[in-house]
Design a protein around this motif. Structure first.
Motif, mmCIF file in Angstrom:
data_model
loop_
_atom_site.group_PDB
_atom_site.id
_atom_site.type_symbol
_atom_site.label_atom_id
_atom_site.label_comp_id
_atom_site.label_asym_id
_atom_site.label_seq_id
_atom_site.Cartn_x
_atom_site.Cartn_y
_atom_site.Cartn_z
ATOM 1 N N ALA A 94 0.830 -1.213 0.000
ATOM 2 C CA ALA A 94 0.000 0.000 0.000
ATOM 3 C C ALA A 94 0.862 1.260 0.000
ATOM 4 O O ALA A 94 0.508 2.266 0.628
ATOM 5 C CB ALA A 94 -0.930 -0.012 1.213
ATOM 6 N N SER A 95 1.979 1.217 -0.699
ATOM 7 C CA SER A 95 2.848 2.388 -0.770
ATOM 8 C C SER A 95 3.654 2.349 -2.053
ATOM 9 O O SER A 95 3.833 1.301 -2.665
ATOM 10 C CB SER A 95 3.794 2.448 0.437
ATOM 11 N N SER A 96 4.134 3.527 -2.434
ATOM 12 C CA SER A 96 5.055 3.648 -3.570
ATOM 13 C C SER A 96 6.448 3.894 -3.018
ATOM 14 O O SER A 96 6.646 4.759 -2.158
ATOM 15 C CB SER A 96 4.637 4.800 -4.475
ATOM 16 N N GLN A 97 7.423 3.160 -3.517
ATOM 17 C CA GLN A 97 8.798 3.368 -3.050
ATOM 18 C C GLN A 97 9.349 4.698 -3.547
ATOM 19 O O GLN A 97 10.313 5.218 -2.981
ATOM 20 C CB GLN A 97 9.697 2.202 -3.478
ATOM 21 N N SER A 98 8.719 5.250 -4.556
ATOM 22 C CA SER A 98 9.114 6.594 -4.994
ATOM 23 C C SER A 98 8.757 7.632 -3.942
ATOM 24 O O SER A 98 9.432 8.655 -3.802
ATOM 25 C CB SER A 98 8.426 6.940 -6.318
ATOM 26 N N ARG A 99 7.680 7.384 -3.197
ATOM 27 C CA ARG A 99 7.268 8.282 -2.126
ATOM 28 C C ARG A 99 7.957 7.925 -0.805
ATOM 29 O O ARG A 99 8.312 8.798 -0.023
ATOM 30 C CB ARG A 99 5.746 8.214 -1.984
ATOM 31 N N TYR A 100 8.109 6.638 -0.538
ATOM 32 C CA TYR A 100 8.698 6.162 0.714
ATOM 33 C C TYR A 100 9.875 5.227 0.391
ATOM 34 O O TYR A 100 9.718 4.011 0.392
ATOM 35 C CB TYR A 100 7.663 5.436 1.553
ATOM 36 N N PRO A 101 11.048 5.780 0.106
ATOM 37 C CA PRO A 101 12.182 4.960 -0.362
ATOM 38 C C PRO A 101 12.620 3.876 0.624
ATOM 39 O O PRO A 101 13.080 2.818 0.207
ATOM 40 C CB PRO A 101 13.292 5.997 -0.575
ATOM 41 N N ARG A 102 12.500 4.123 1.931
ATOM 42 C CA ARG A 102 12.999 3.167 2.921
ATOM 43 C C ARG A 102 11.867 2.507 3.705
ATOM 44 O O ARG A 102 12.087 1.991 4.801
ATOM 45 C CB ARG A 102 13.961 3.869 3.888
ATOM 46 N N GLU A 103 10.658 2.525 3.171
ATOM 47 C CA GLU A 103 9.514 1.939 3.865
ATOM 48 C C GLU A 103 8.670 1.117 2.918
ATOM 49 O O GLU A 103 8.684 1.324 1.695
ATOM 50 C CB GLU A 103 8.629 3.030 4.495
ATOM 51 N N VAL A 104 7.908 0.194 3.505
ATOM 52 C CA VAL A 104 6.869 -0.511 2.770
ATOM 53 C C VAL A 104 5.637 -0.533 3.670
ATOM 54 O O VAL A 104 5.740 -0.780 4.872
ATOM 55 C CB VAL A 104 7.313 -1.946 2.367
ATOM 56 N N HIS A 105 4.468 -0.224 3.098
ATOM 57 C CA HIS A 105 3.236 -0.112 3.862
ATOM 58 C C HIS A 105 2.266 -1.228 3.473
ATOM 59 O O HIS A 105 2.214 -1.643 2.313
ATOM 60 C CB HIS A 105 2.565 1.241 3.608
ATOM 61 N N LEU A 106 1.484 -1.681 4.438
ATOM 62 C CA LEU A 106 0.481 -2.716 4.215
ATOM 63 C C LEU A 106 -0.847 -2.283 4.820
ATOM 64 O O LEU A 106 -0.889 -1.464 5.744
ATOM 65 C CB LEU A 106 0.908 -4.041 4.869
ATOM 66 N N THR A 107 -1.922 -2.869 4.315
ATOM 67 C CA THR A 107 -3.251 -2.695 4.896
ATOM 68 C C THR A 107 -3.707 -4.076 5.342
ATOM 69 O O THR A 107 -3.999 -4.940 4.506
ATOM 70 C CB THR A 107 -4.233 -2.105 3.873
ATOM 71 N N VAL A 108 -3.760 -4.292 6.646
ATOM 72 C CA VAL A 108 -3.949 -5.639 7.194
ATOM 73 C C VAL A 108 -5.209 -5.687 8.044
ATOM 74 O O VAL A 108 -5.372 -4.886 8.974
ATOM 75 C CB VAL A 108 -2.732 -6.059 8.050
ATOM 76 N N SER A 109 -6.087 -6.624 7.729
ATOM 77 C CA SER A 109 -7.293 -6.845 8.526
ATOM 78 C C SER A 109 -7.004 -7.891 9.600
ATOM 79 O O SER A 109 -6.657 -9.037 9.283
ATOM 80 C CB SER A 109 -8.445 -7.317 7.641
ATOM 81 N N ARG A 110 -7.128 -7.498 10.869
ATOM 82 C CA ARG A 110 -6.884 -8.424 11.972
ATOM 83 C C ARG A 110 -8.005 -9.459 12.010
ATOM 84 O O ARG A 110 -9.188 -9.115 12.058
ATOM 85 C CB ARG A 110 -6.820 -7.674 13.297
ATOM 86 N N ARG A 127 1.160 7.862 -9.090
ATOM 87 C CA ARG A 127 0.691 8.812 -10.104
ATOM 88 C C ARG A 127 0.874 10.256 -9.634
ATOM 89 O O ARG A 127 1.145 11.153 -10.433
ATOM 90 C CB ARG A 127 -0.775 8.529 -10.440
ATOM 91 N N GLU A 128 0.738 10.472 -8.333
ATOM 92 C CA GLU A 128 0.976 11.816 -7.800
ATOM 93 C C GLU A 128 2.450 12.179 -7.936
ATOM 94 O O GLU A 128 2.783 13.295 -8.354
ATOM 95 C CB GLU A 128 0.534 11.887 -6.348
ATOM 96 N N VAL A 129 3.328 11.251 -7.583
ATOM 97 C CA VAL A 129 4.767 11.499 -7.698
ATOM 98 C C VAL A 129 5.151 11.763 -9.158
ATOM 99 O O VAL A 129 5.938 12.671 -9.462
ATOM 100 C CB VAL A 129 5.571 10.308 -7.144
ATOM 101 N N ASP A 130 4.569 10.972 -10.070
ATOM 102 C CA ASP A 130 4.882 11.099 -11.494
ATOM 103 C C ASP A 130 4.216 12.302 -12.150
ATOM 104 O O ASP A 130 4.508 12.612 -13.312
ATOM 105 C CB ASP A 130 4.445 9.828 -12.243
ATOM 106 N N GLN A 131 3.283 12.932 -11.414
ATOM 107 C CA GLN A 131 2.475 14.015 -11.984
ATOM 108 C C GLN A 131 1.793 13.560 -13.274
ATOM 109 O O GLN A 131 1.728 14.291 -14.274
ATOM 110 C CB GLN A 131 3.331 15.263 -12.236
ATOM 111 N N ALA A 132 1.294 12.330 -13.217
ATOM 112 C CA ALA A 132 0.634 11.730 -14.382
ATOM 113 C C ALA A 132 -0.669 12.460 -14.697
ATOM 114 O O ALA A 132 -1.389 12.881 -13.784
ATOM 115 C CB ALA A 132 0.355 10.259 -14.116
ATOM 116 N N LEU A 133 -0.963 12.599 -15.968
ATOM 117 C CA LEU A 133 -2.149 13.348 -16.403
ATOM 118 C C LEU A 133 -3.396 12.477 -16.520
ATOM 119 O O LEU A 133 -4.503 13.002 -16.670
ATOM 120 C CB LEU A 133 -1.864 14.017 -17.760
#
Length: 551
Positions: free
Chosen positions: A343-359, A426-432
């Motif tokens: 749930a993350s882009s490494q372009s936005r968070y170079p040293r992190e990885v995010h998850l969305t986890v349902s307990r 897409r935000e980081v890339d400023q994609a149209l």
């Protein structure tokens, strides 16, 4: 000869760039696109795009996906087995799978079946989407055939764990060679009044060069909780300080059991129990009693209880088995890793990885059952603790190469995870390209995951449209497929203008309902017959514009 159409600076791995160059060369030159190594890409049903296996086995050039009429996740297991009834064992085994190619077992459906048939994979319970029905059918097929898995011995060979690619063993951050990463946080996303506990998990990436792309999954190696291990040891009457040998090393039994699967009962442990009862010394009057226990064990292995109970309950059901630590460890599989959409882009968070986890937690037969990975991430791991992880590549489930291409994303519940990553990229890339998200859950007040982030993206026009469906806020339950139908005219216009359609989440209900609704929308607003609508959708799949990550 392939053209160099994708620059080296593009955000893809070497393998992905090679595939894309080959694919685009084929499209432009009228050639059949090839995967590295010369194996053809099978696009006839779109399942190759959905797969999350890092290195799937090449498909035999004389076969195509259309050779497997059972390879359809909408078919019941009964219907799939009927279609494969005249096929060899490995194809019958394939038909028993859930047909999702989700990669959670470490294989594709076809390669998992072939591994069972040739004896290289002995675990018949890896297909989690297929559940008990698949496991039961696999055992039946193995028993009826001469497949090597039917003659398993408790020799300790099971310590090797699930399938891995031999080439990946030299790399860091793979299934075979995971890296240790630090948990930064595990924050609850739901409100206090929610019936759910969904976590946004942030993990710090070590200095290992671990790279991921949006659309990839993160493999997490979980451990059993202490309470479960203790209960198993008490039920099996084994000492808490006992030892066993694993891969030539002496290990503590209790520590090793934290890494062994206790959720399902392996056939090997039943077979070992039968052997132990038959071979133990007999006292006066014990011959008949032991014969009865053997008969009960054999009947148990054929019953529905076998698929319904876990290892703790098995030990409690047969308390007189004279277990030894070594036999127990040799019978139990290592816990398979759990895959979570990143749930993350490494372009936005170079040293992190995010998850969305349902307990996950439920009460079954007056005993609390916990999801082994979800509760580890939500409850047992504190910030600063470490967990073993690896990147599980997704070939095809990612943002379009063309930054101007529109995206339609359907991700209710935790299915929103990869689309958070898509929108970040897409935000980081400023994609149209325009972006349209369908999200749903139980209540708007408590279950609107990532509300603030999505609202900000709406304000900044990163998110062009956001349609919501909260099933418990209205008298009549509303789901994402209802919102798709309500907005069918505009959605079809997006498809006609080249939009990509992505789906992430539950395969058994949501993804099927969404696909059926999509077909209705295509037929209605495209003024097509049902057959023509099917052909339209098939073309979307073949072009990589209808892509699913379902499980």
């Amino acid at each position: 000869m392939n053209l160099q159409l994708v620059p080296d600076s593009a955000p893809f791995s070497a393998e992905q760039r090679a595939w894309l160059n080959g694919f685009l060369s084929g499209v432009l030159g009228g050639l059949d696109p090839k995967l590295p190594g010369g194996s053809e890409v099978q696009h006839s049903t779109g399942t190759a795009i959905e797969a999350k296996e890092q290195n799937p086995s090449p498909t035999n050039s004389s076969e195509s996906v259309s050779s497997y009429p059972w390879h359809d996740s909408s078919l019941s297991i009964t219907e799939r087995m009927r279609l494969a009834q005249e096929q060899p064992t490995e194809r019958k085994l394939m038909a028993a799978m859930a047909q999702l190619n989700c990669g959670s077992c470490g294989y594709l459906c076809k390669s998992y079946a072939e591994a069972i048939a040739n004896g290289s994979e002995k675990n018949l319970t890896l297909c989690s989407p297929g559940g008990a029905a698949t496991a039961k059918m696999l055992r039946k097929l193995v028993k009826e055939s001469s497949a090597p898995a039917s003659n398993l011995a408790t020799s300790g060979a099971r310590n090797s764990g699930p399938h891995v690619d031999a080439n990946a063993e030299q790399e860091m951050g793979t299934r075979a060679n995971p890296v240790s990463a630090e948990l930064i946080s595990s924050d609850r996303l739901n409100g206090r009044g929610s019936l759910k506990d969904t976590r946004h998990v942030v993990i710090h990436l070590p200095d290992s060069g671990l790279r991921y792309q949006v659309g990839d999954a993160l493999g997490v190696y979980p451990t059993n909780c202490t309470e479960l291990v203790d209960r198993f040891l008490i039920a099996s009457r084994l000492a808490l300080d006992a030892n066993a040998v694993v891969n030539g090393k002496c290990v503590g039994l209790k520590d090793e059991l934290q890494h062994r699967c206790l959720r399902t009962i392996p056939m090997e442990i039943v077979e070992a129990a039968v052997t132990l009862i038959k071979e133990r010394p007999k006292r006066n009057g014990q011959v008949r009693a032991d014969a009865n226990i053997v008969a009960e064990l054999q009947a148990f292995s054929e019953s529905d209880q076998f698929d319904d109970l876990d290892c703790v309950e098995f030990m409690e059901l047969f308390p007189s088995i004279p277990w030894t630590p070594q036999i127990v460890i040799d019978c139990l599989q290592p816990i398979a890793p759990r895959l979570y959409s990143i749930a993350s882009s490494q372009s936005r968070y170079p040293r992190e990885v995010h998850l969305t986890v349902s307990r996950v937690e439920s009460m079954i037969r007056d005993r609390t059952r916990k999801g082994v990975a979800s509760t580890m991430l939500a409850d047992r791991l504190m910030p600063g603790s470490h967990v073993k992880i690896f990147v599980h590549k997704s070939h095809g489930f990612t943002i379009p190469l063309d930054p101007k291409a529109p995206m339609i994303m359907v991700g209710p519940g935790t299915g929103i995870a990869p689309f958070i990553a898509f929108l970040q990229q897409r935000e980081v890339d400023q994609a149209l390209g325009k972006n349209w998200l369908f999200f749903g859950d139980q209540t708007r007040e408590n279950d609107f995951l990532y509300r603030e982030q999505l609202s900000r993206w709406e304000e900044n026009n990163v998110l062009s449209r956001l349609d919501l469906a909260f099933s418990r806020d209205t008298a009549e339950k509303i789901y994402v497929q209802h919102r798709i139908k309500e907005n069918g005219a505009e959605l079809f216009e997006w498809l006609e203008s080249g939009a990509y359609f992505f789906v992430c989440g539950d395969a058994r209900r949501m993804a099927l309902d969404v696909e059926n609704t999509l077909l209705e929308v295509i037929a209605l607003h495209g003024k097509l017959t049902p057959t023509q609508a099917q052909s339209y959708l098939k073309k979307l799949k073949e072009s990589g514009r209808y892509v699913r990550d379902v499980y």
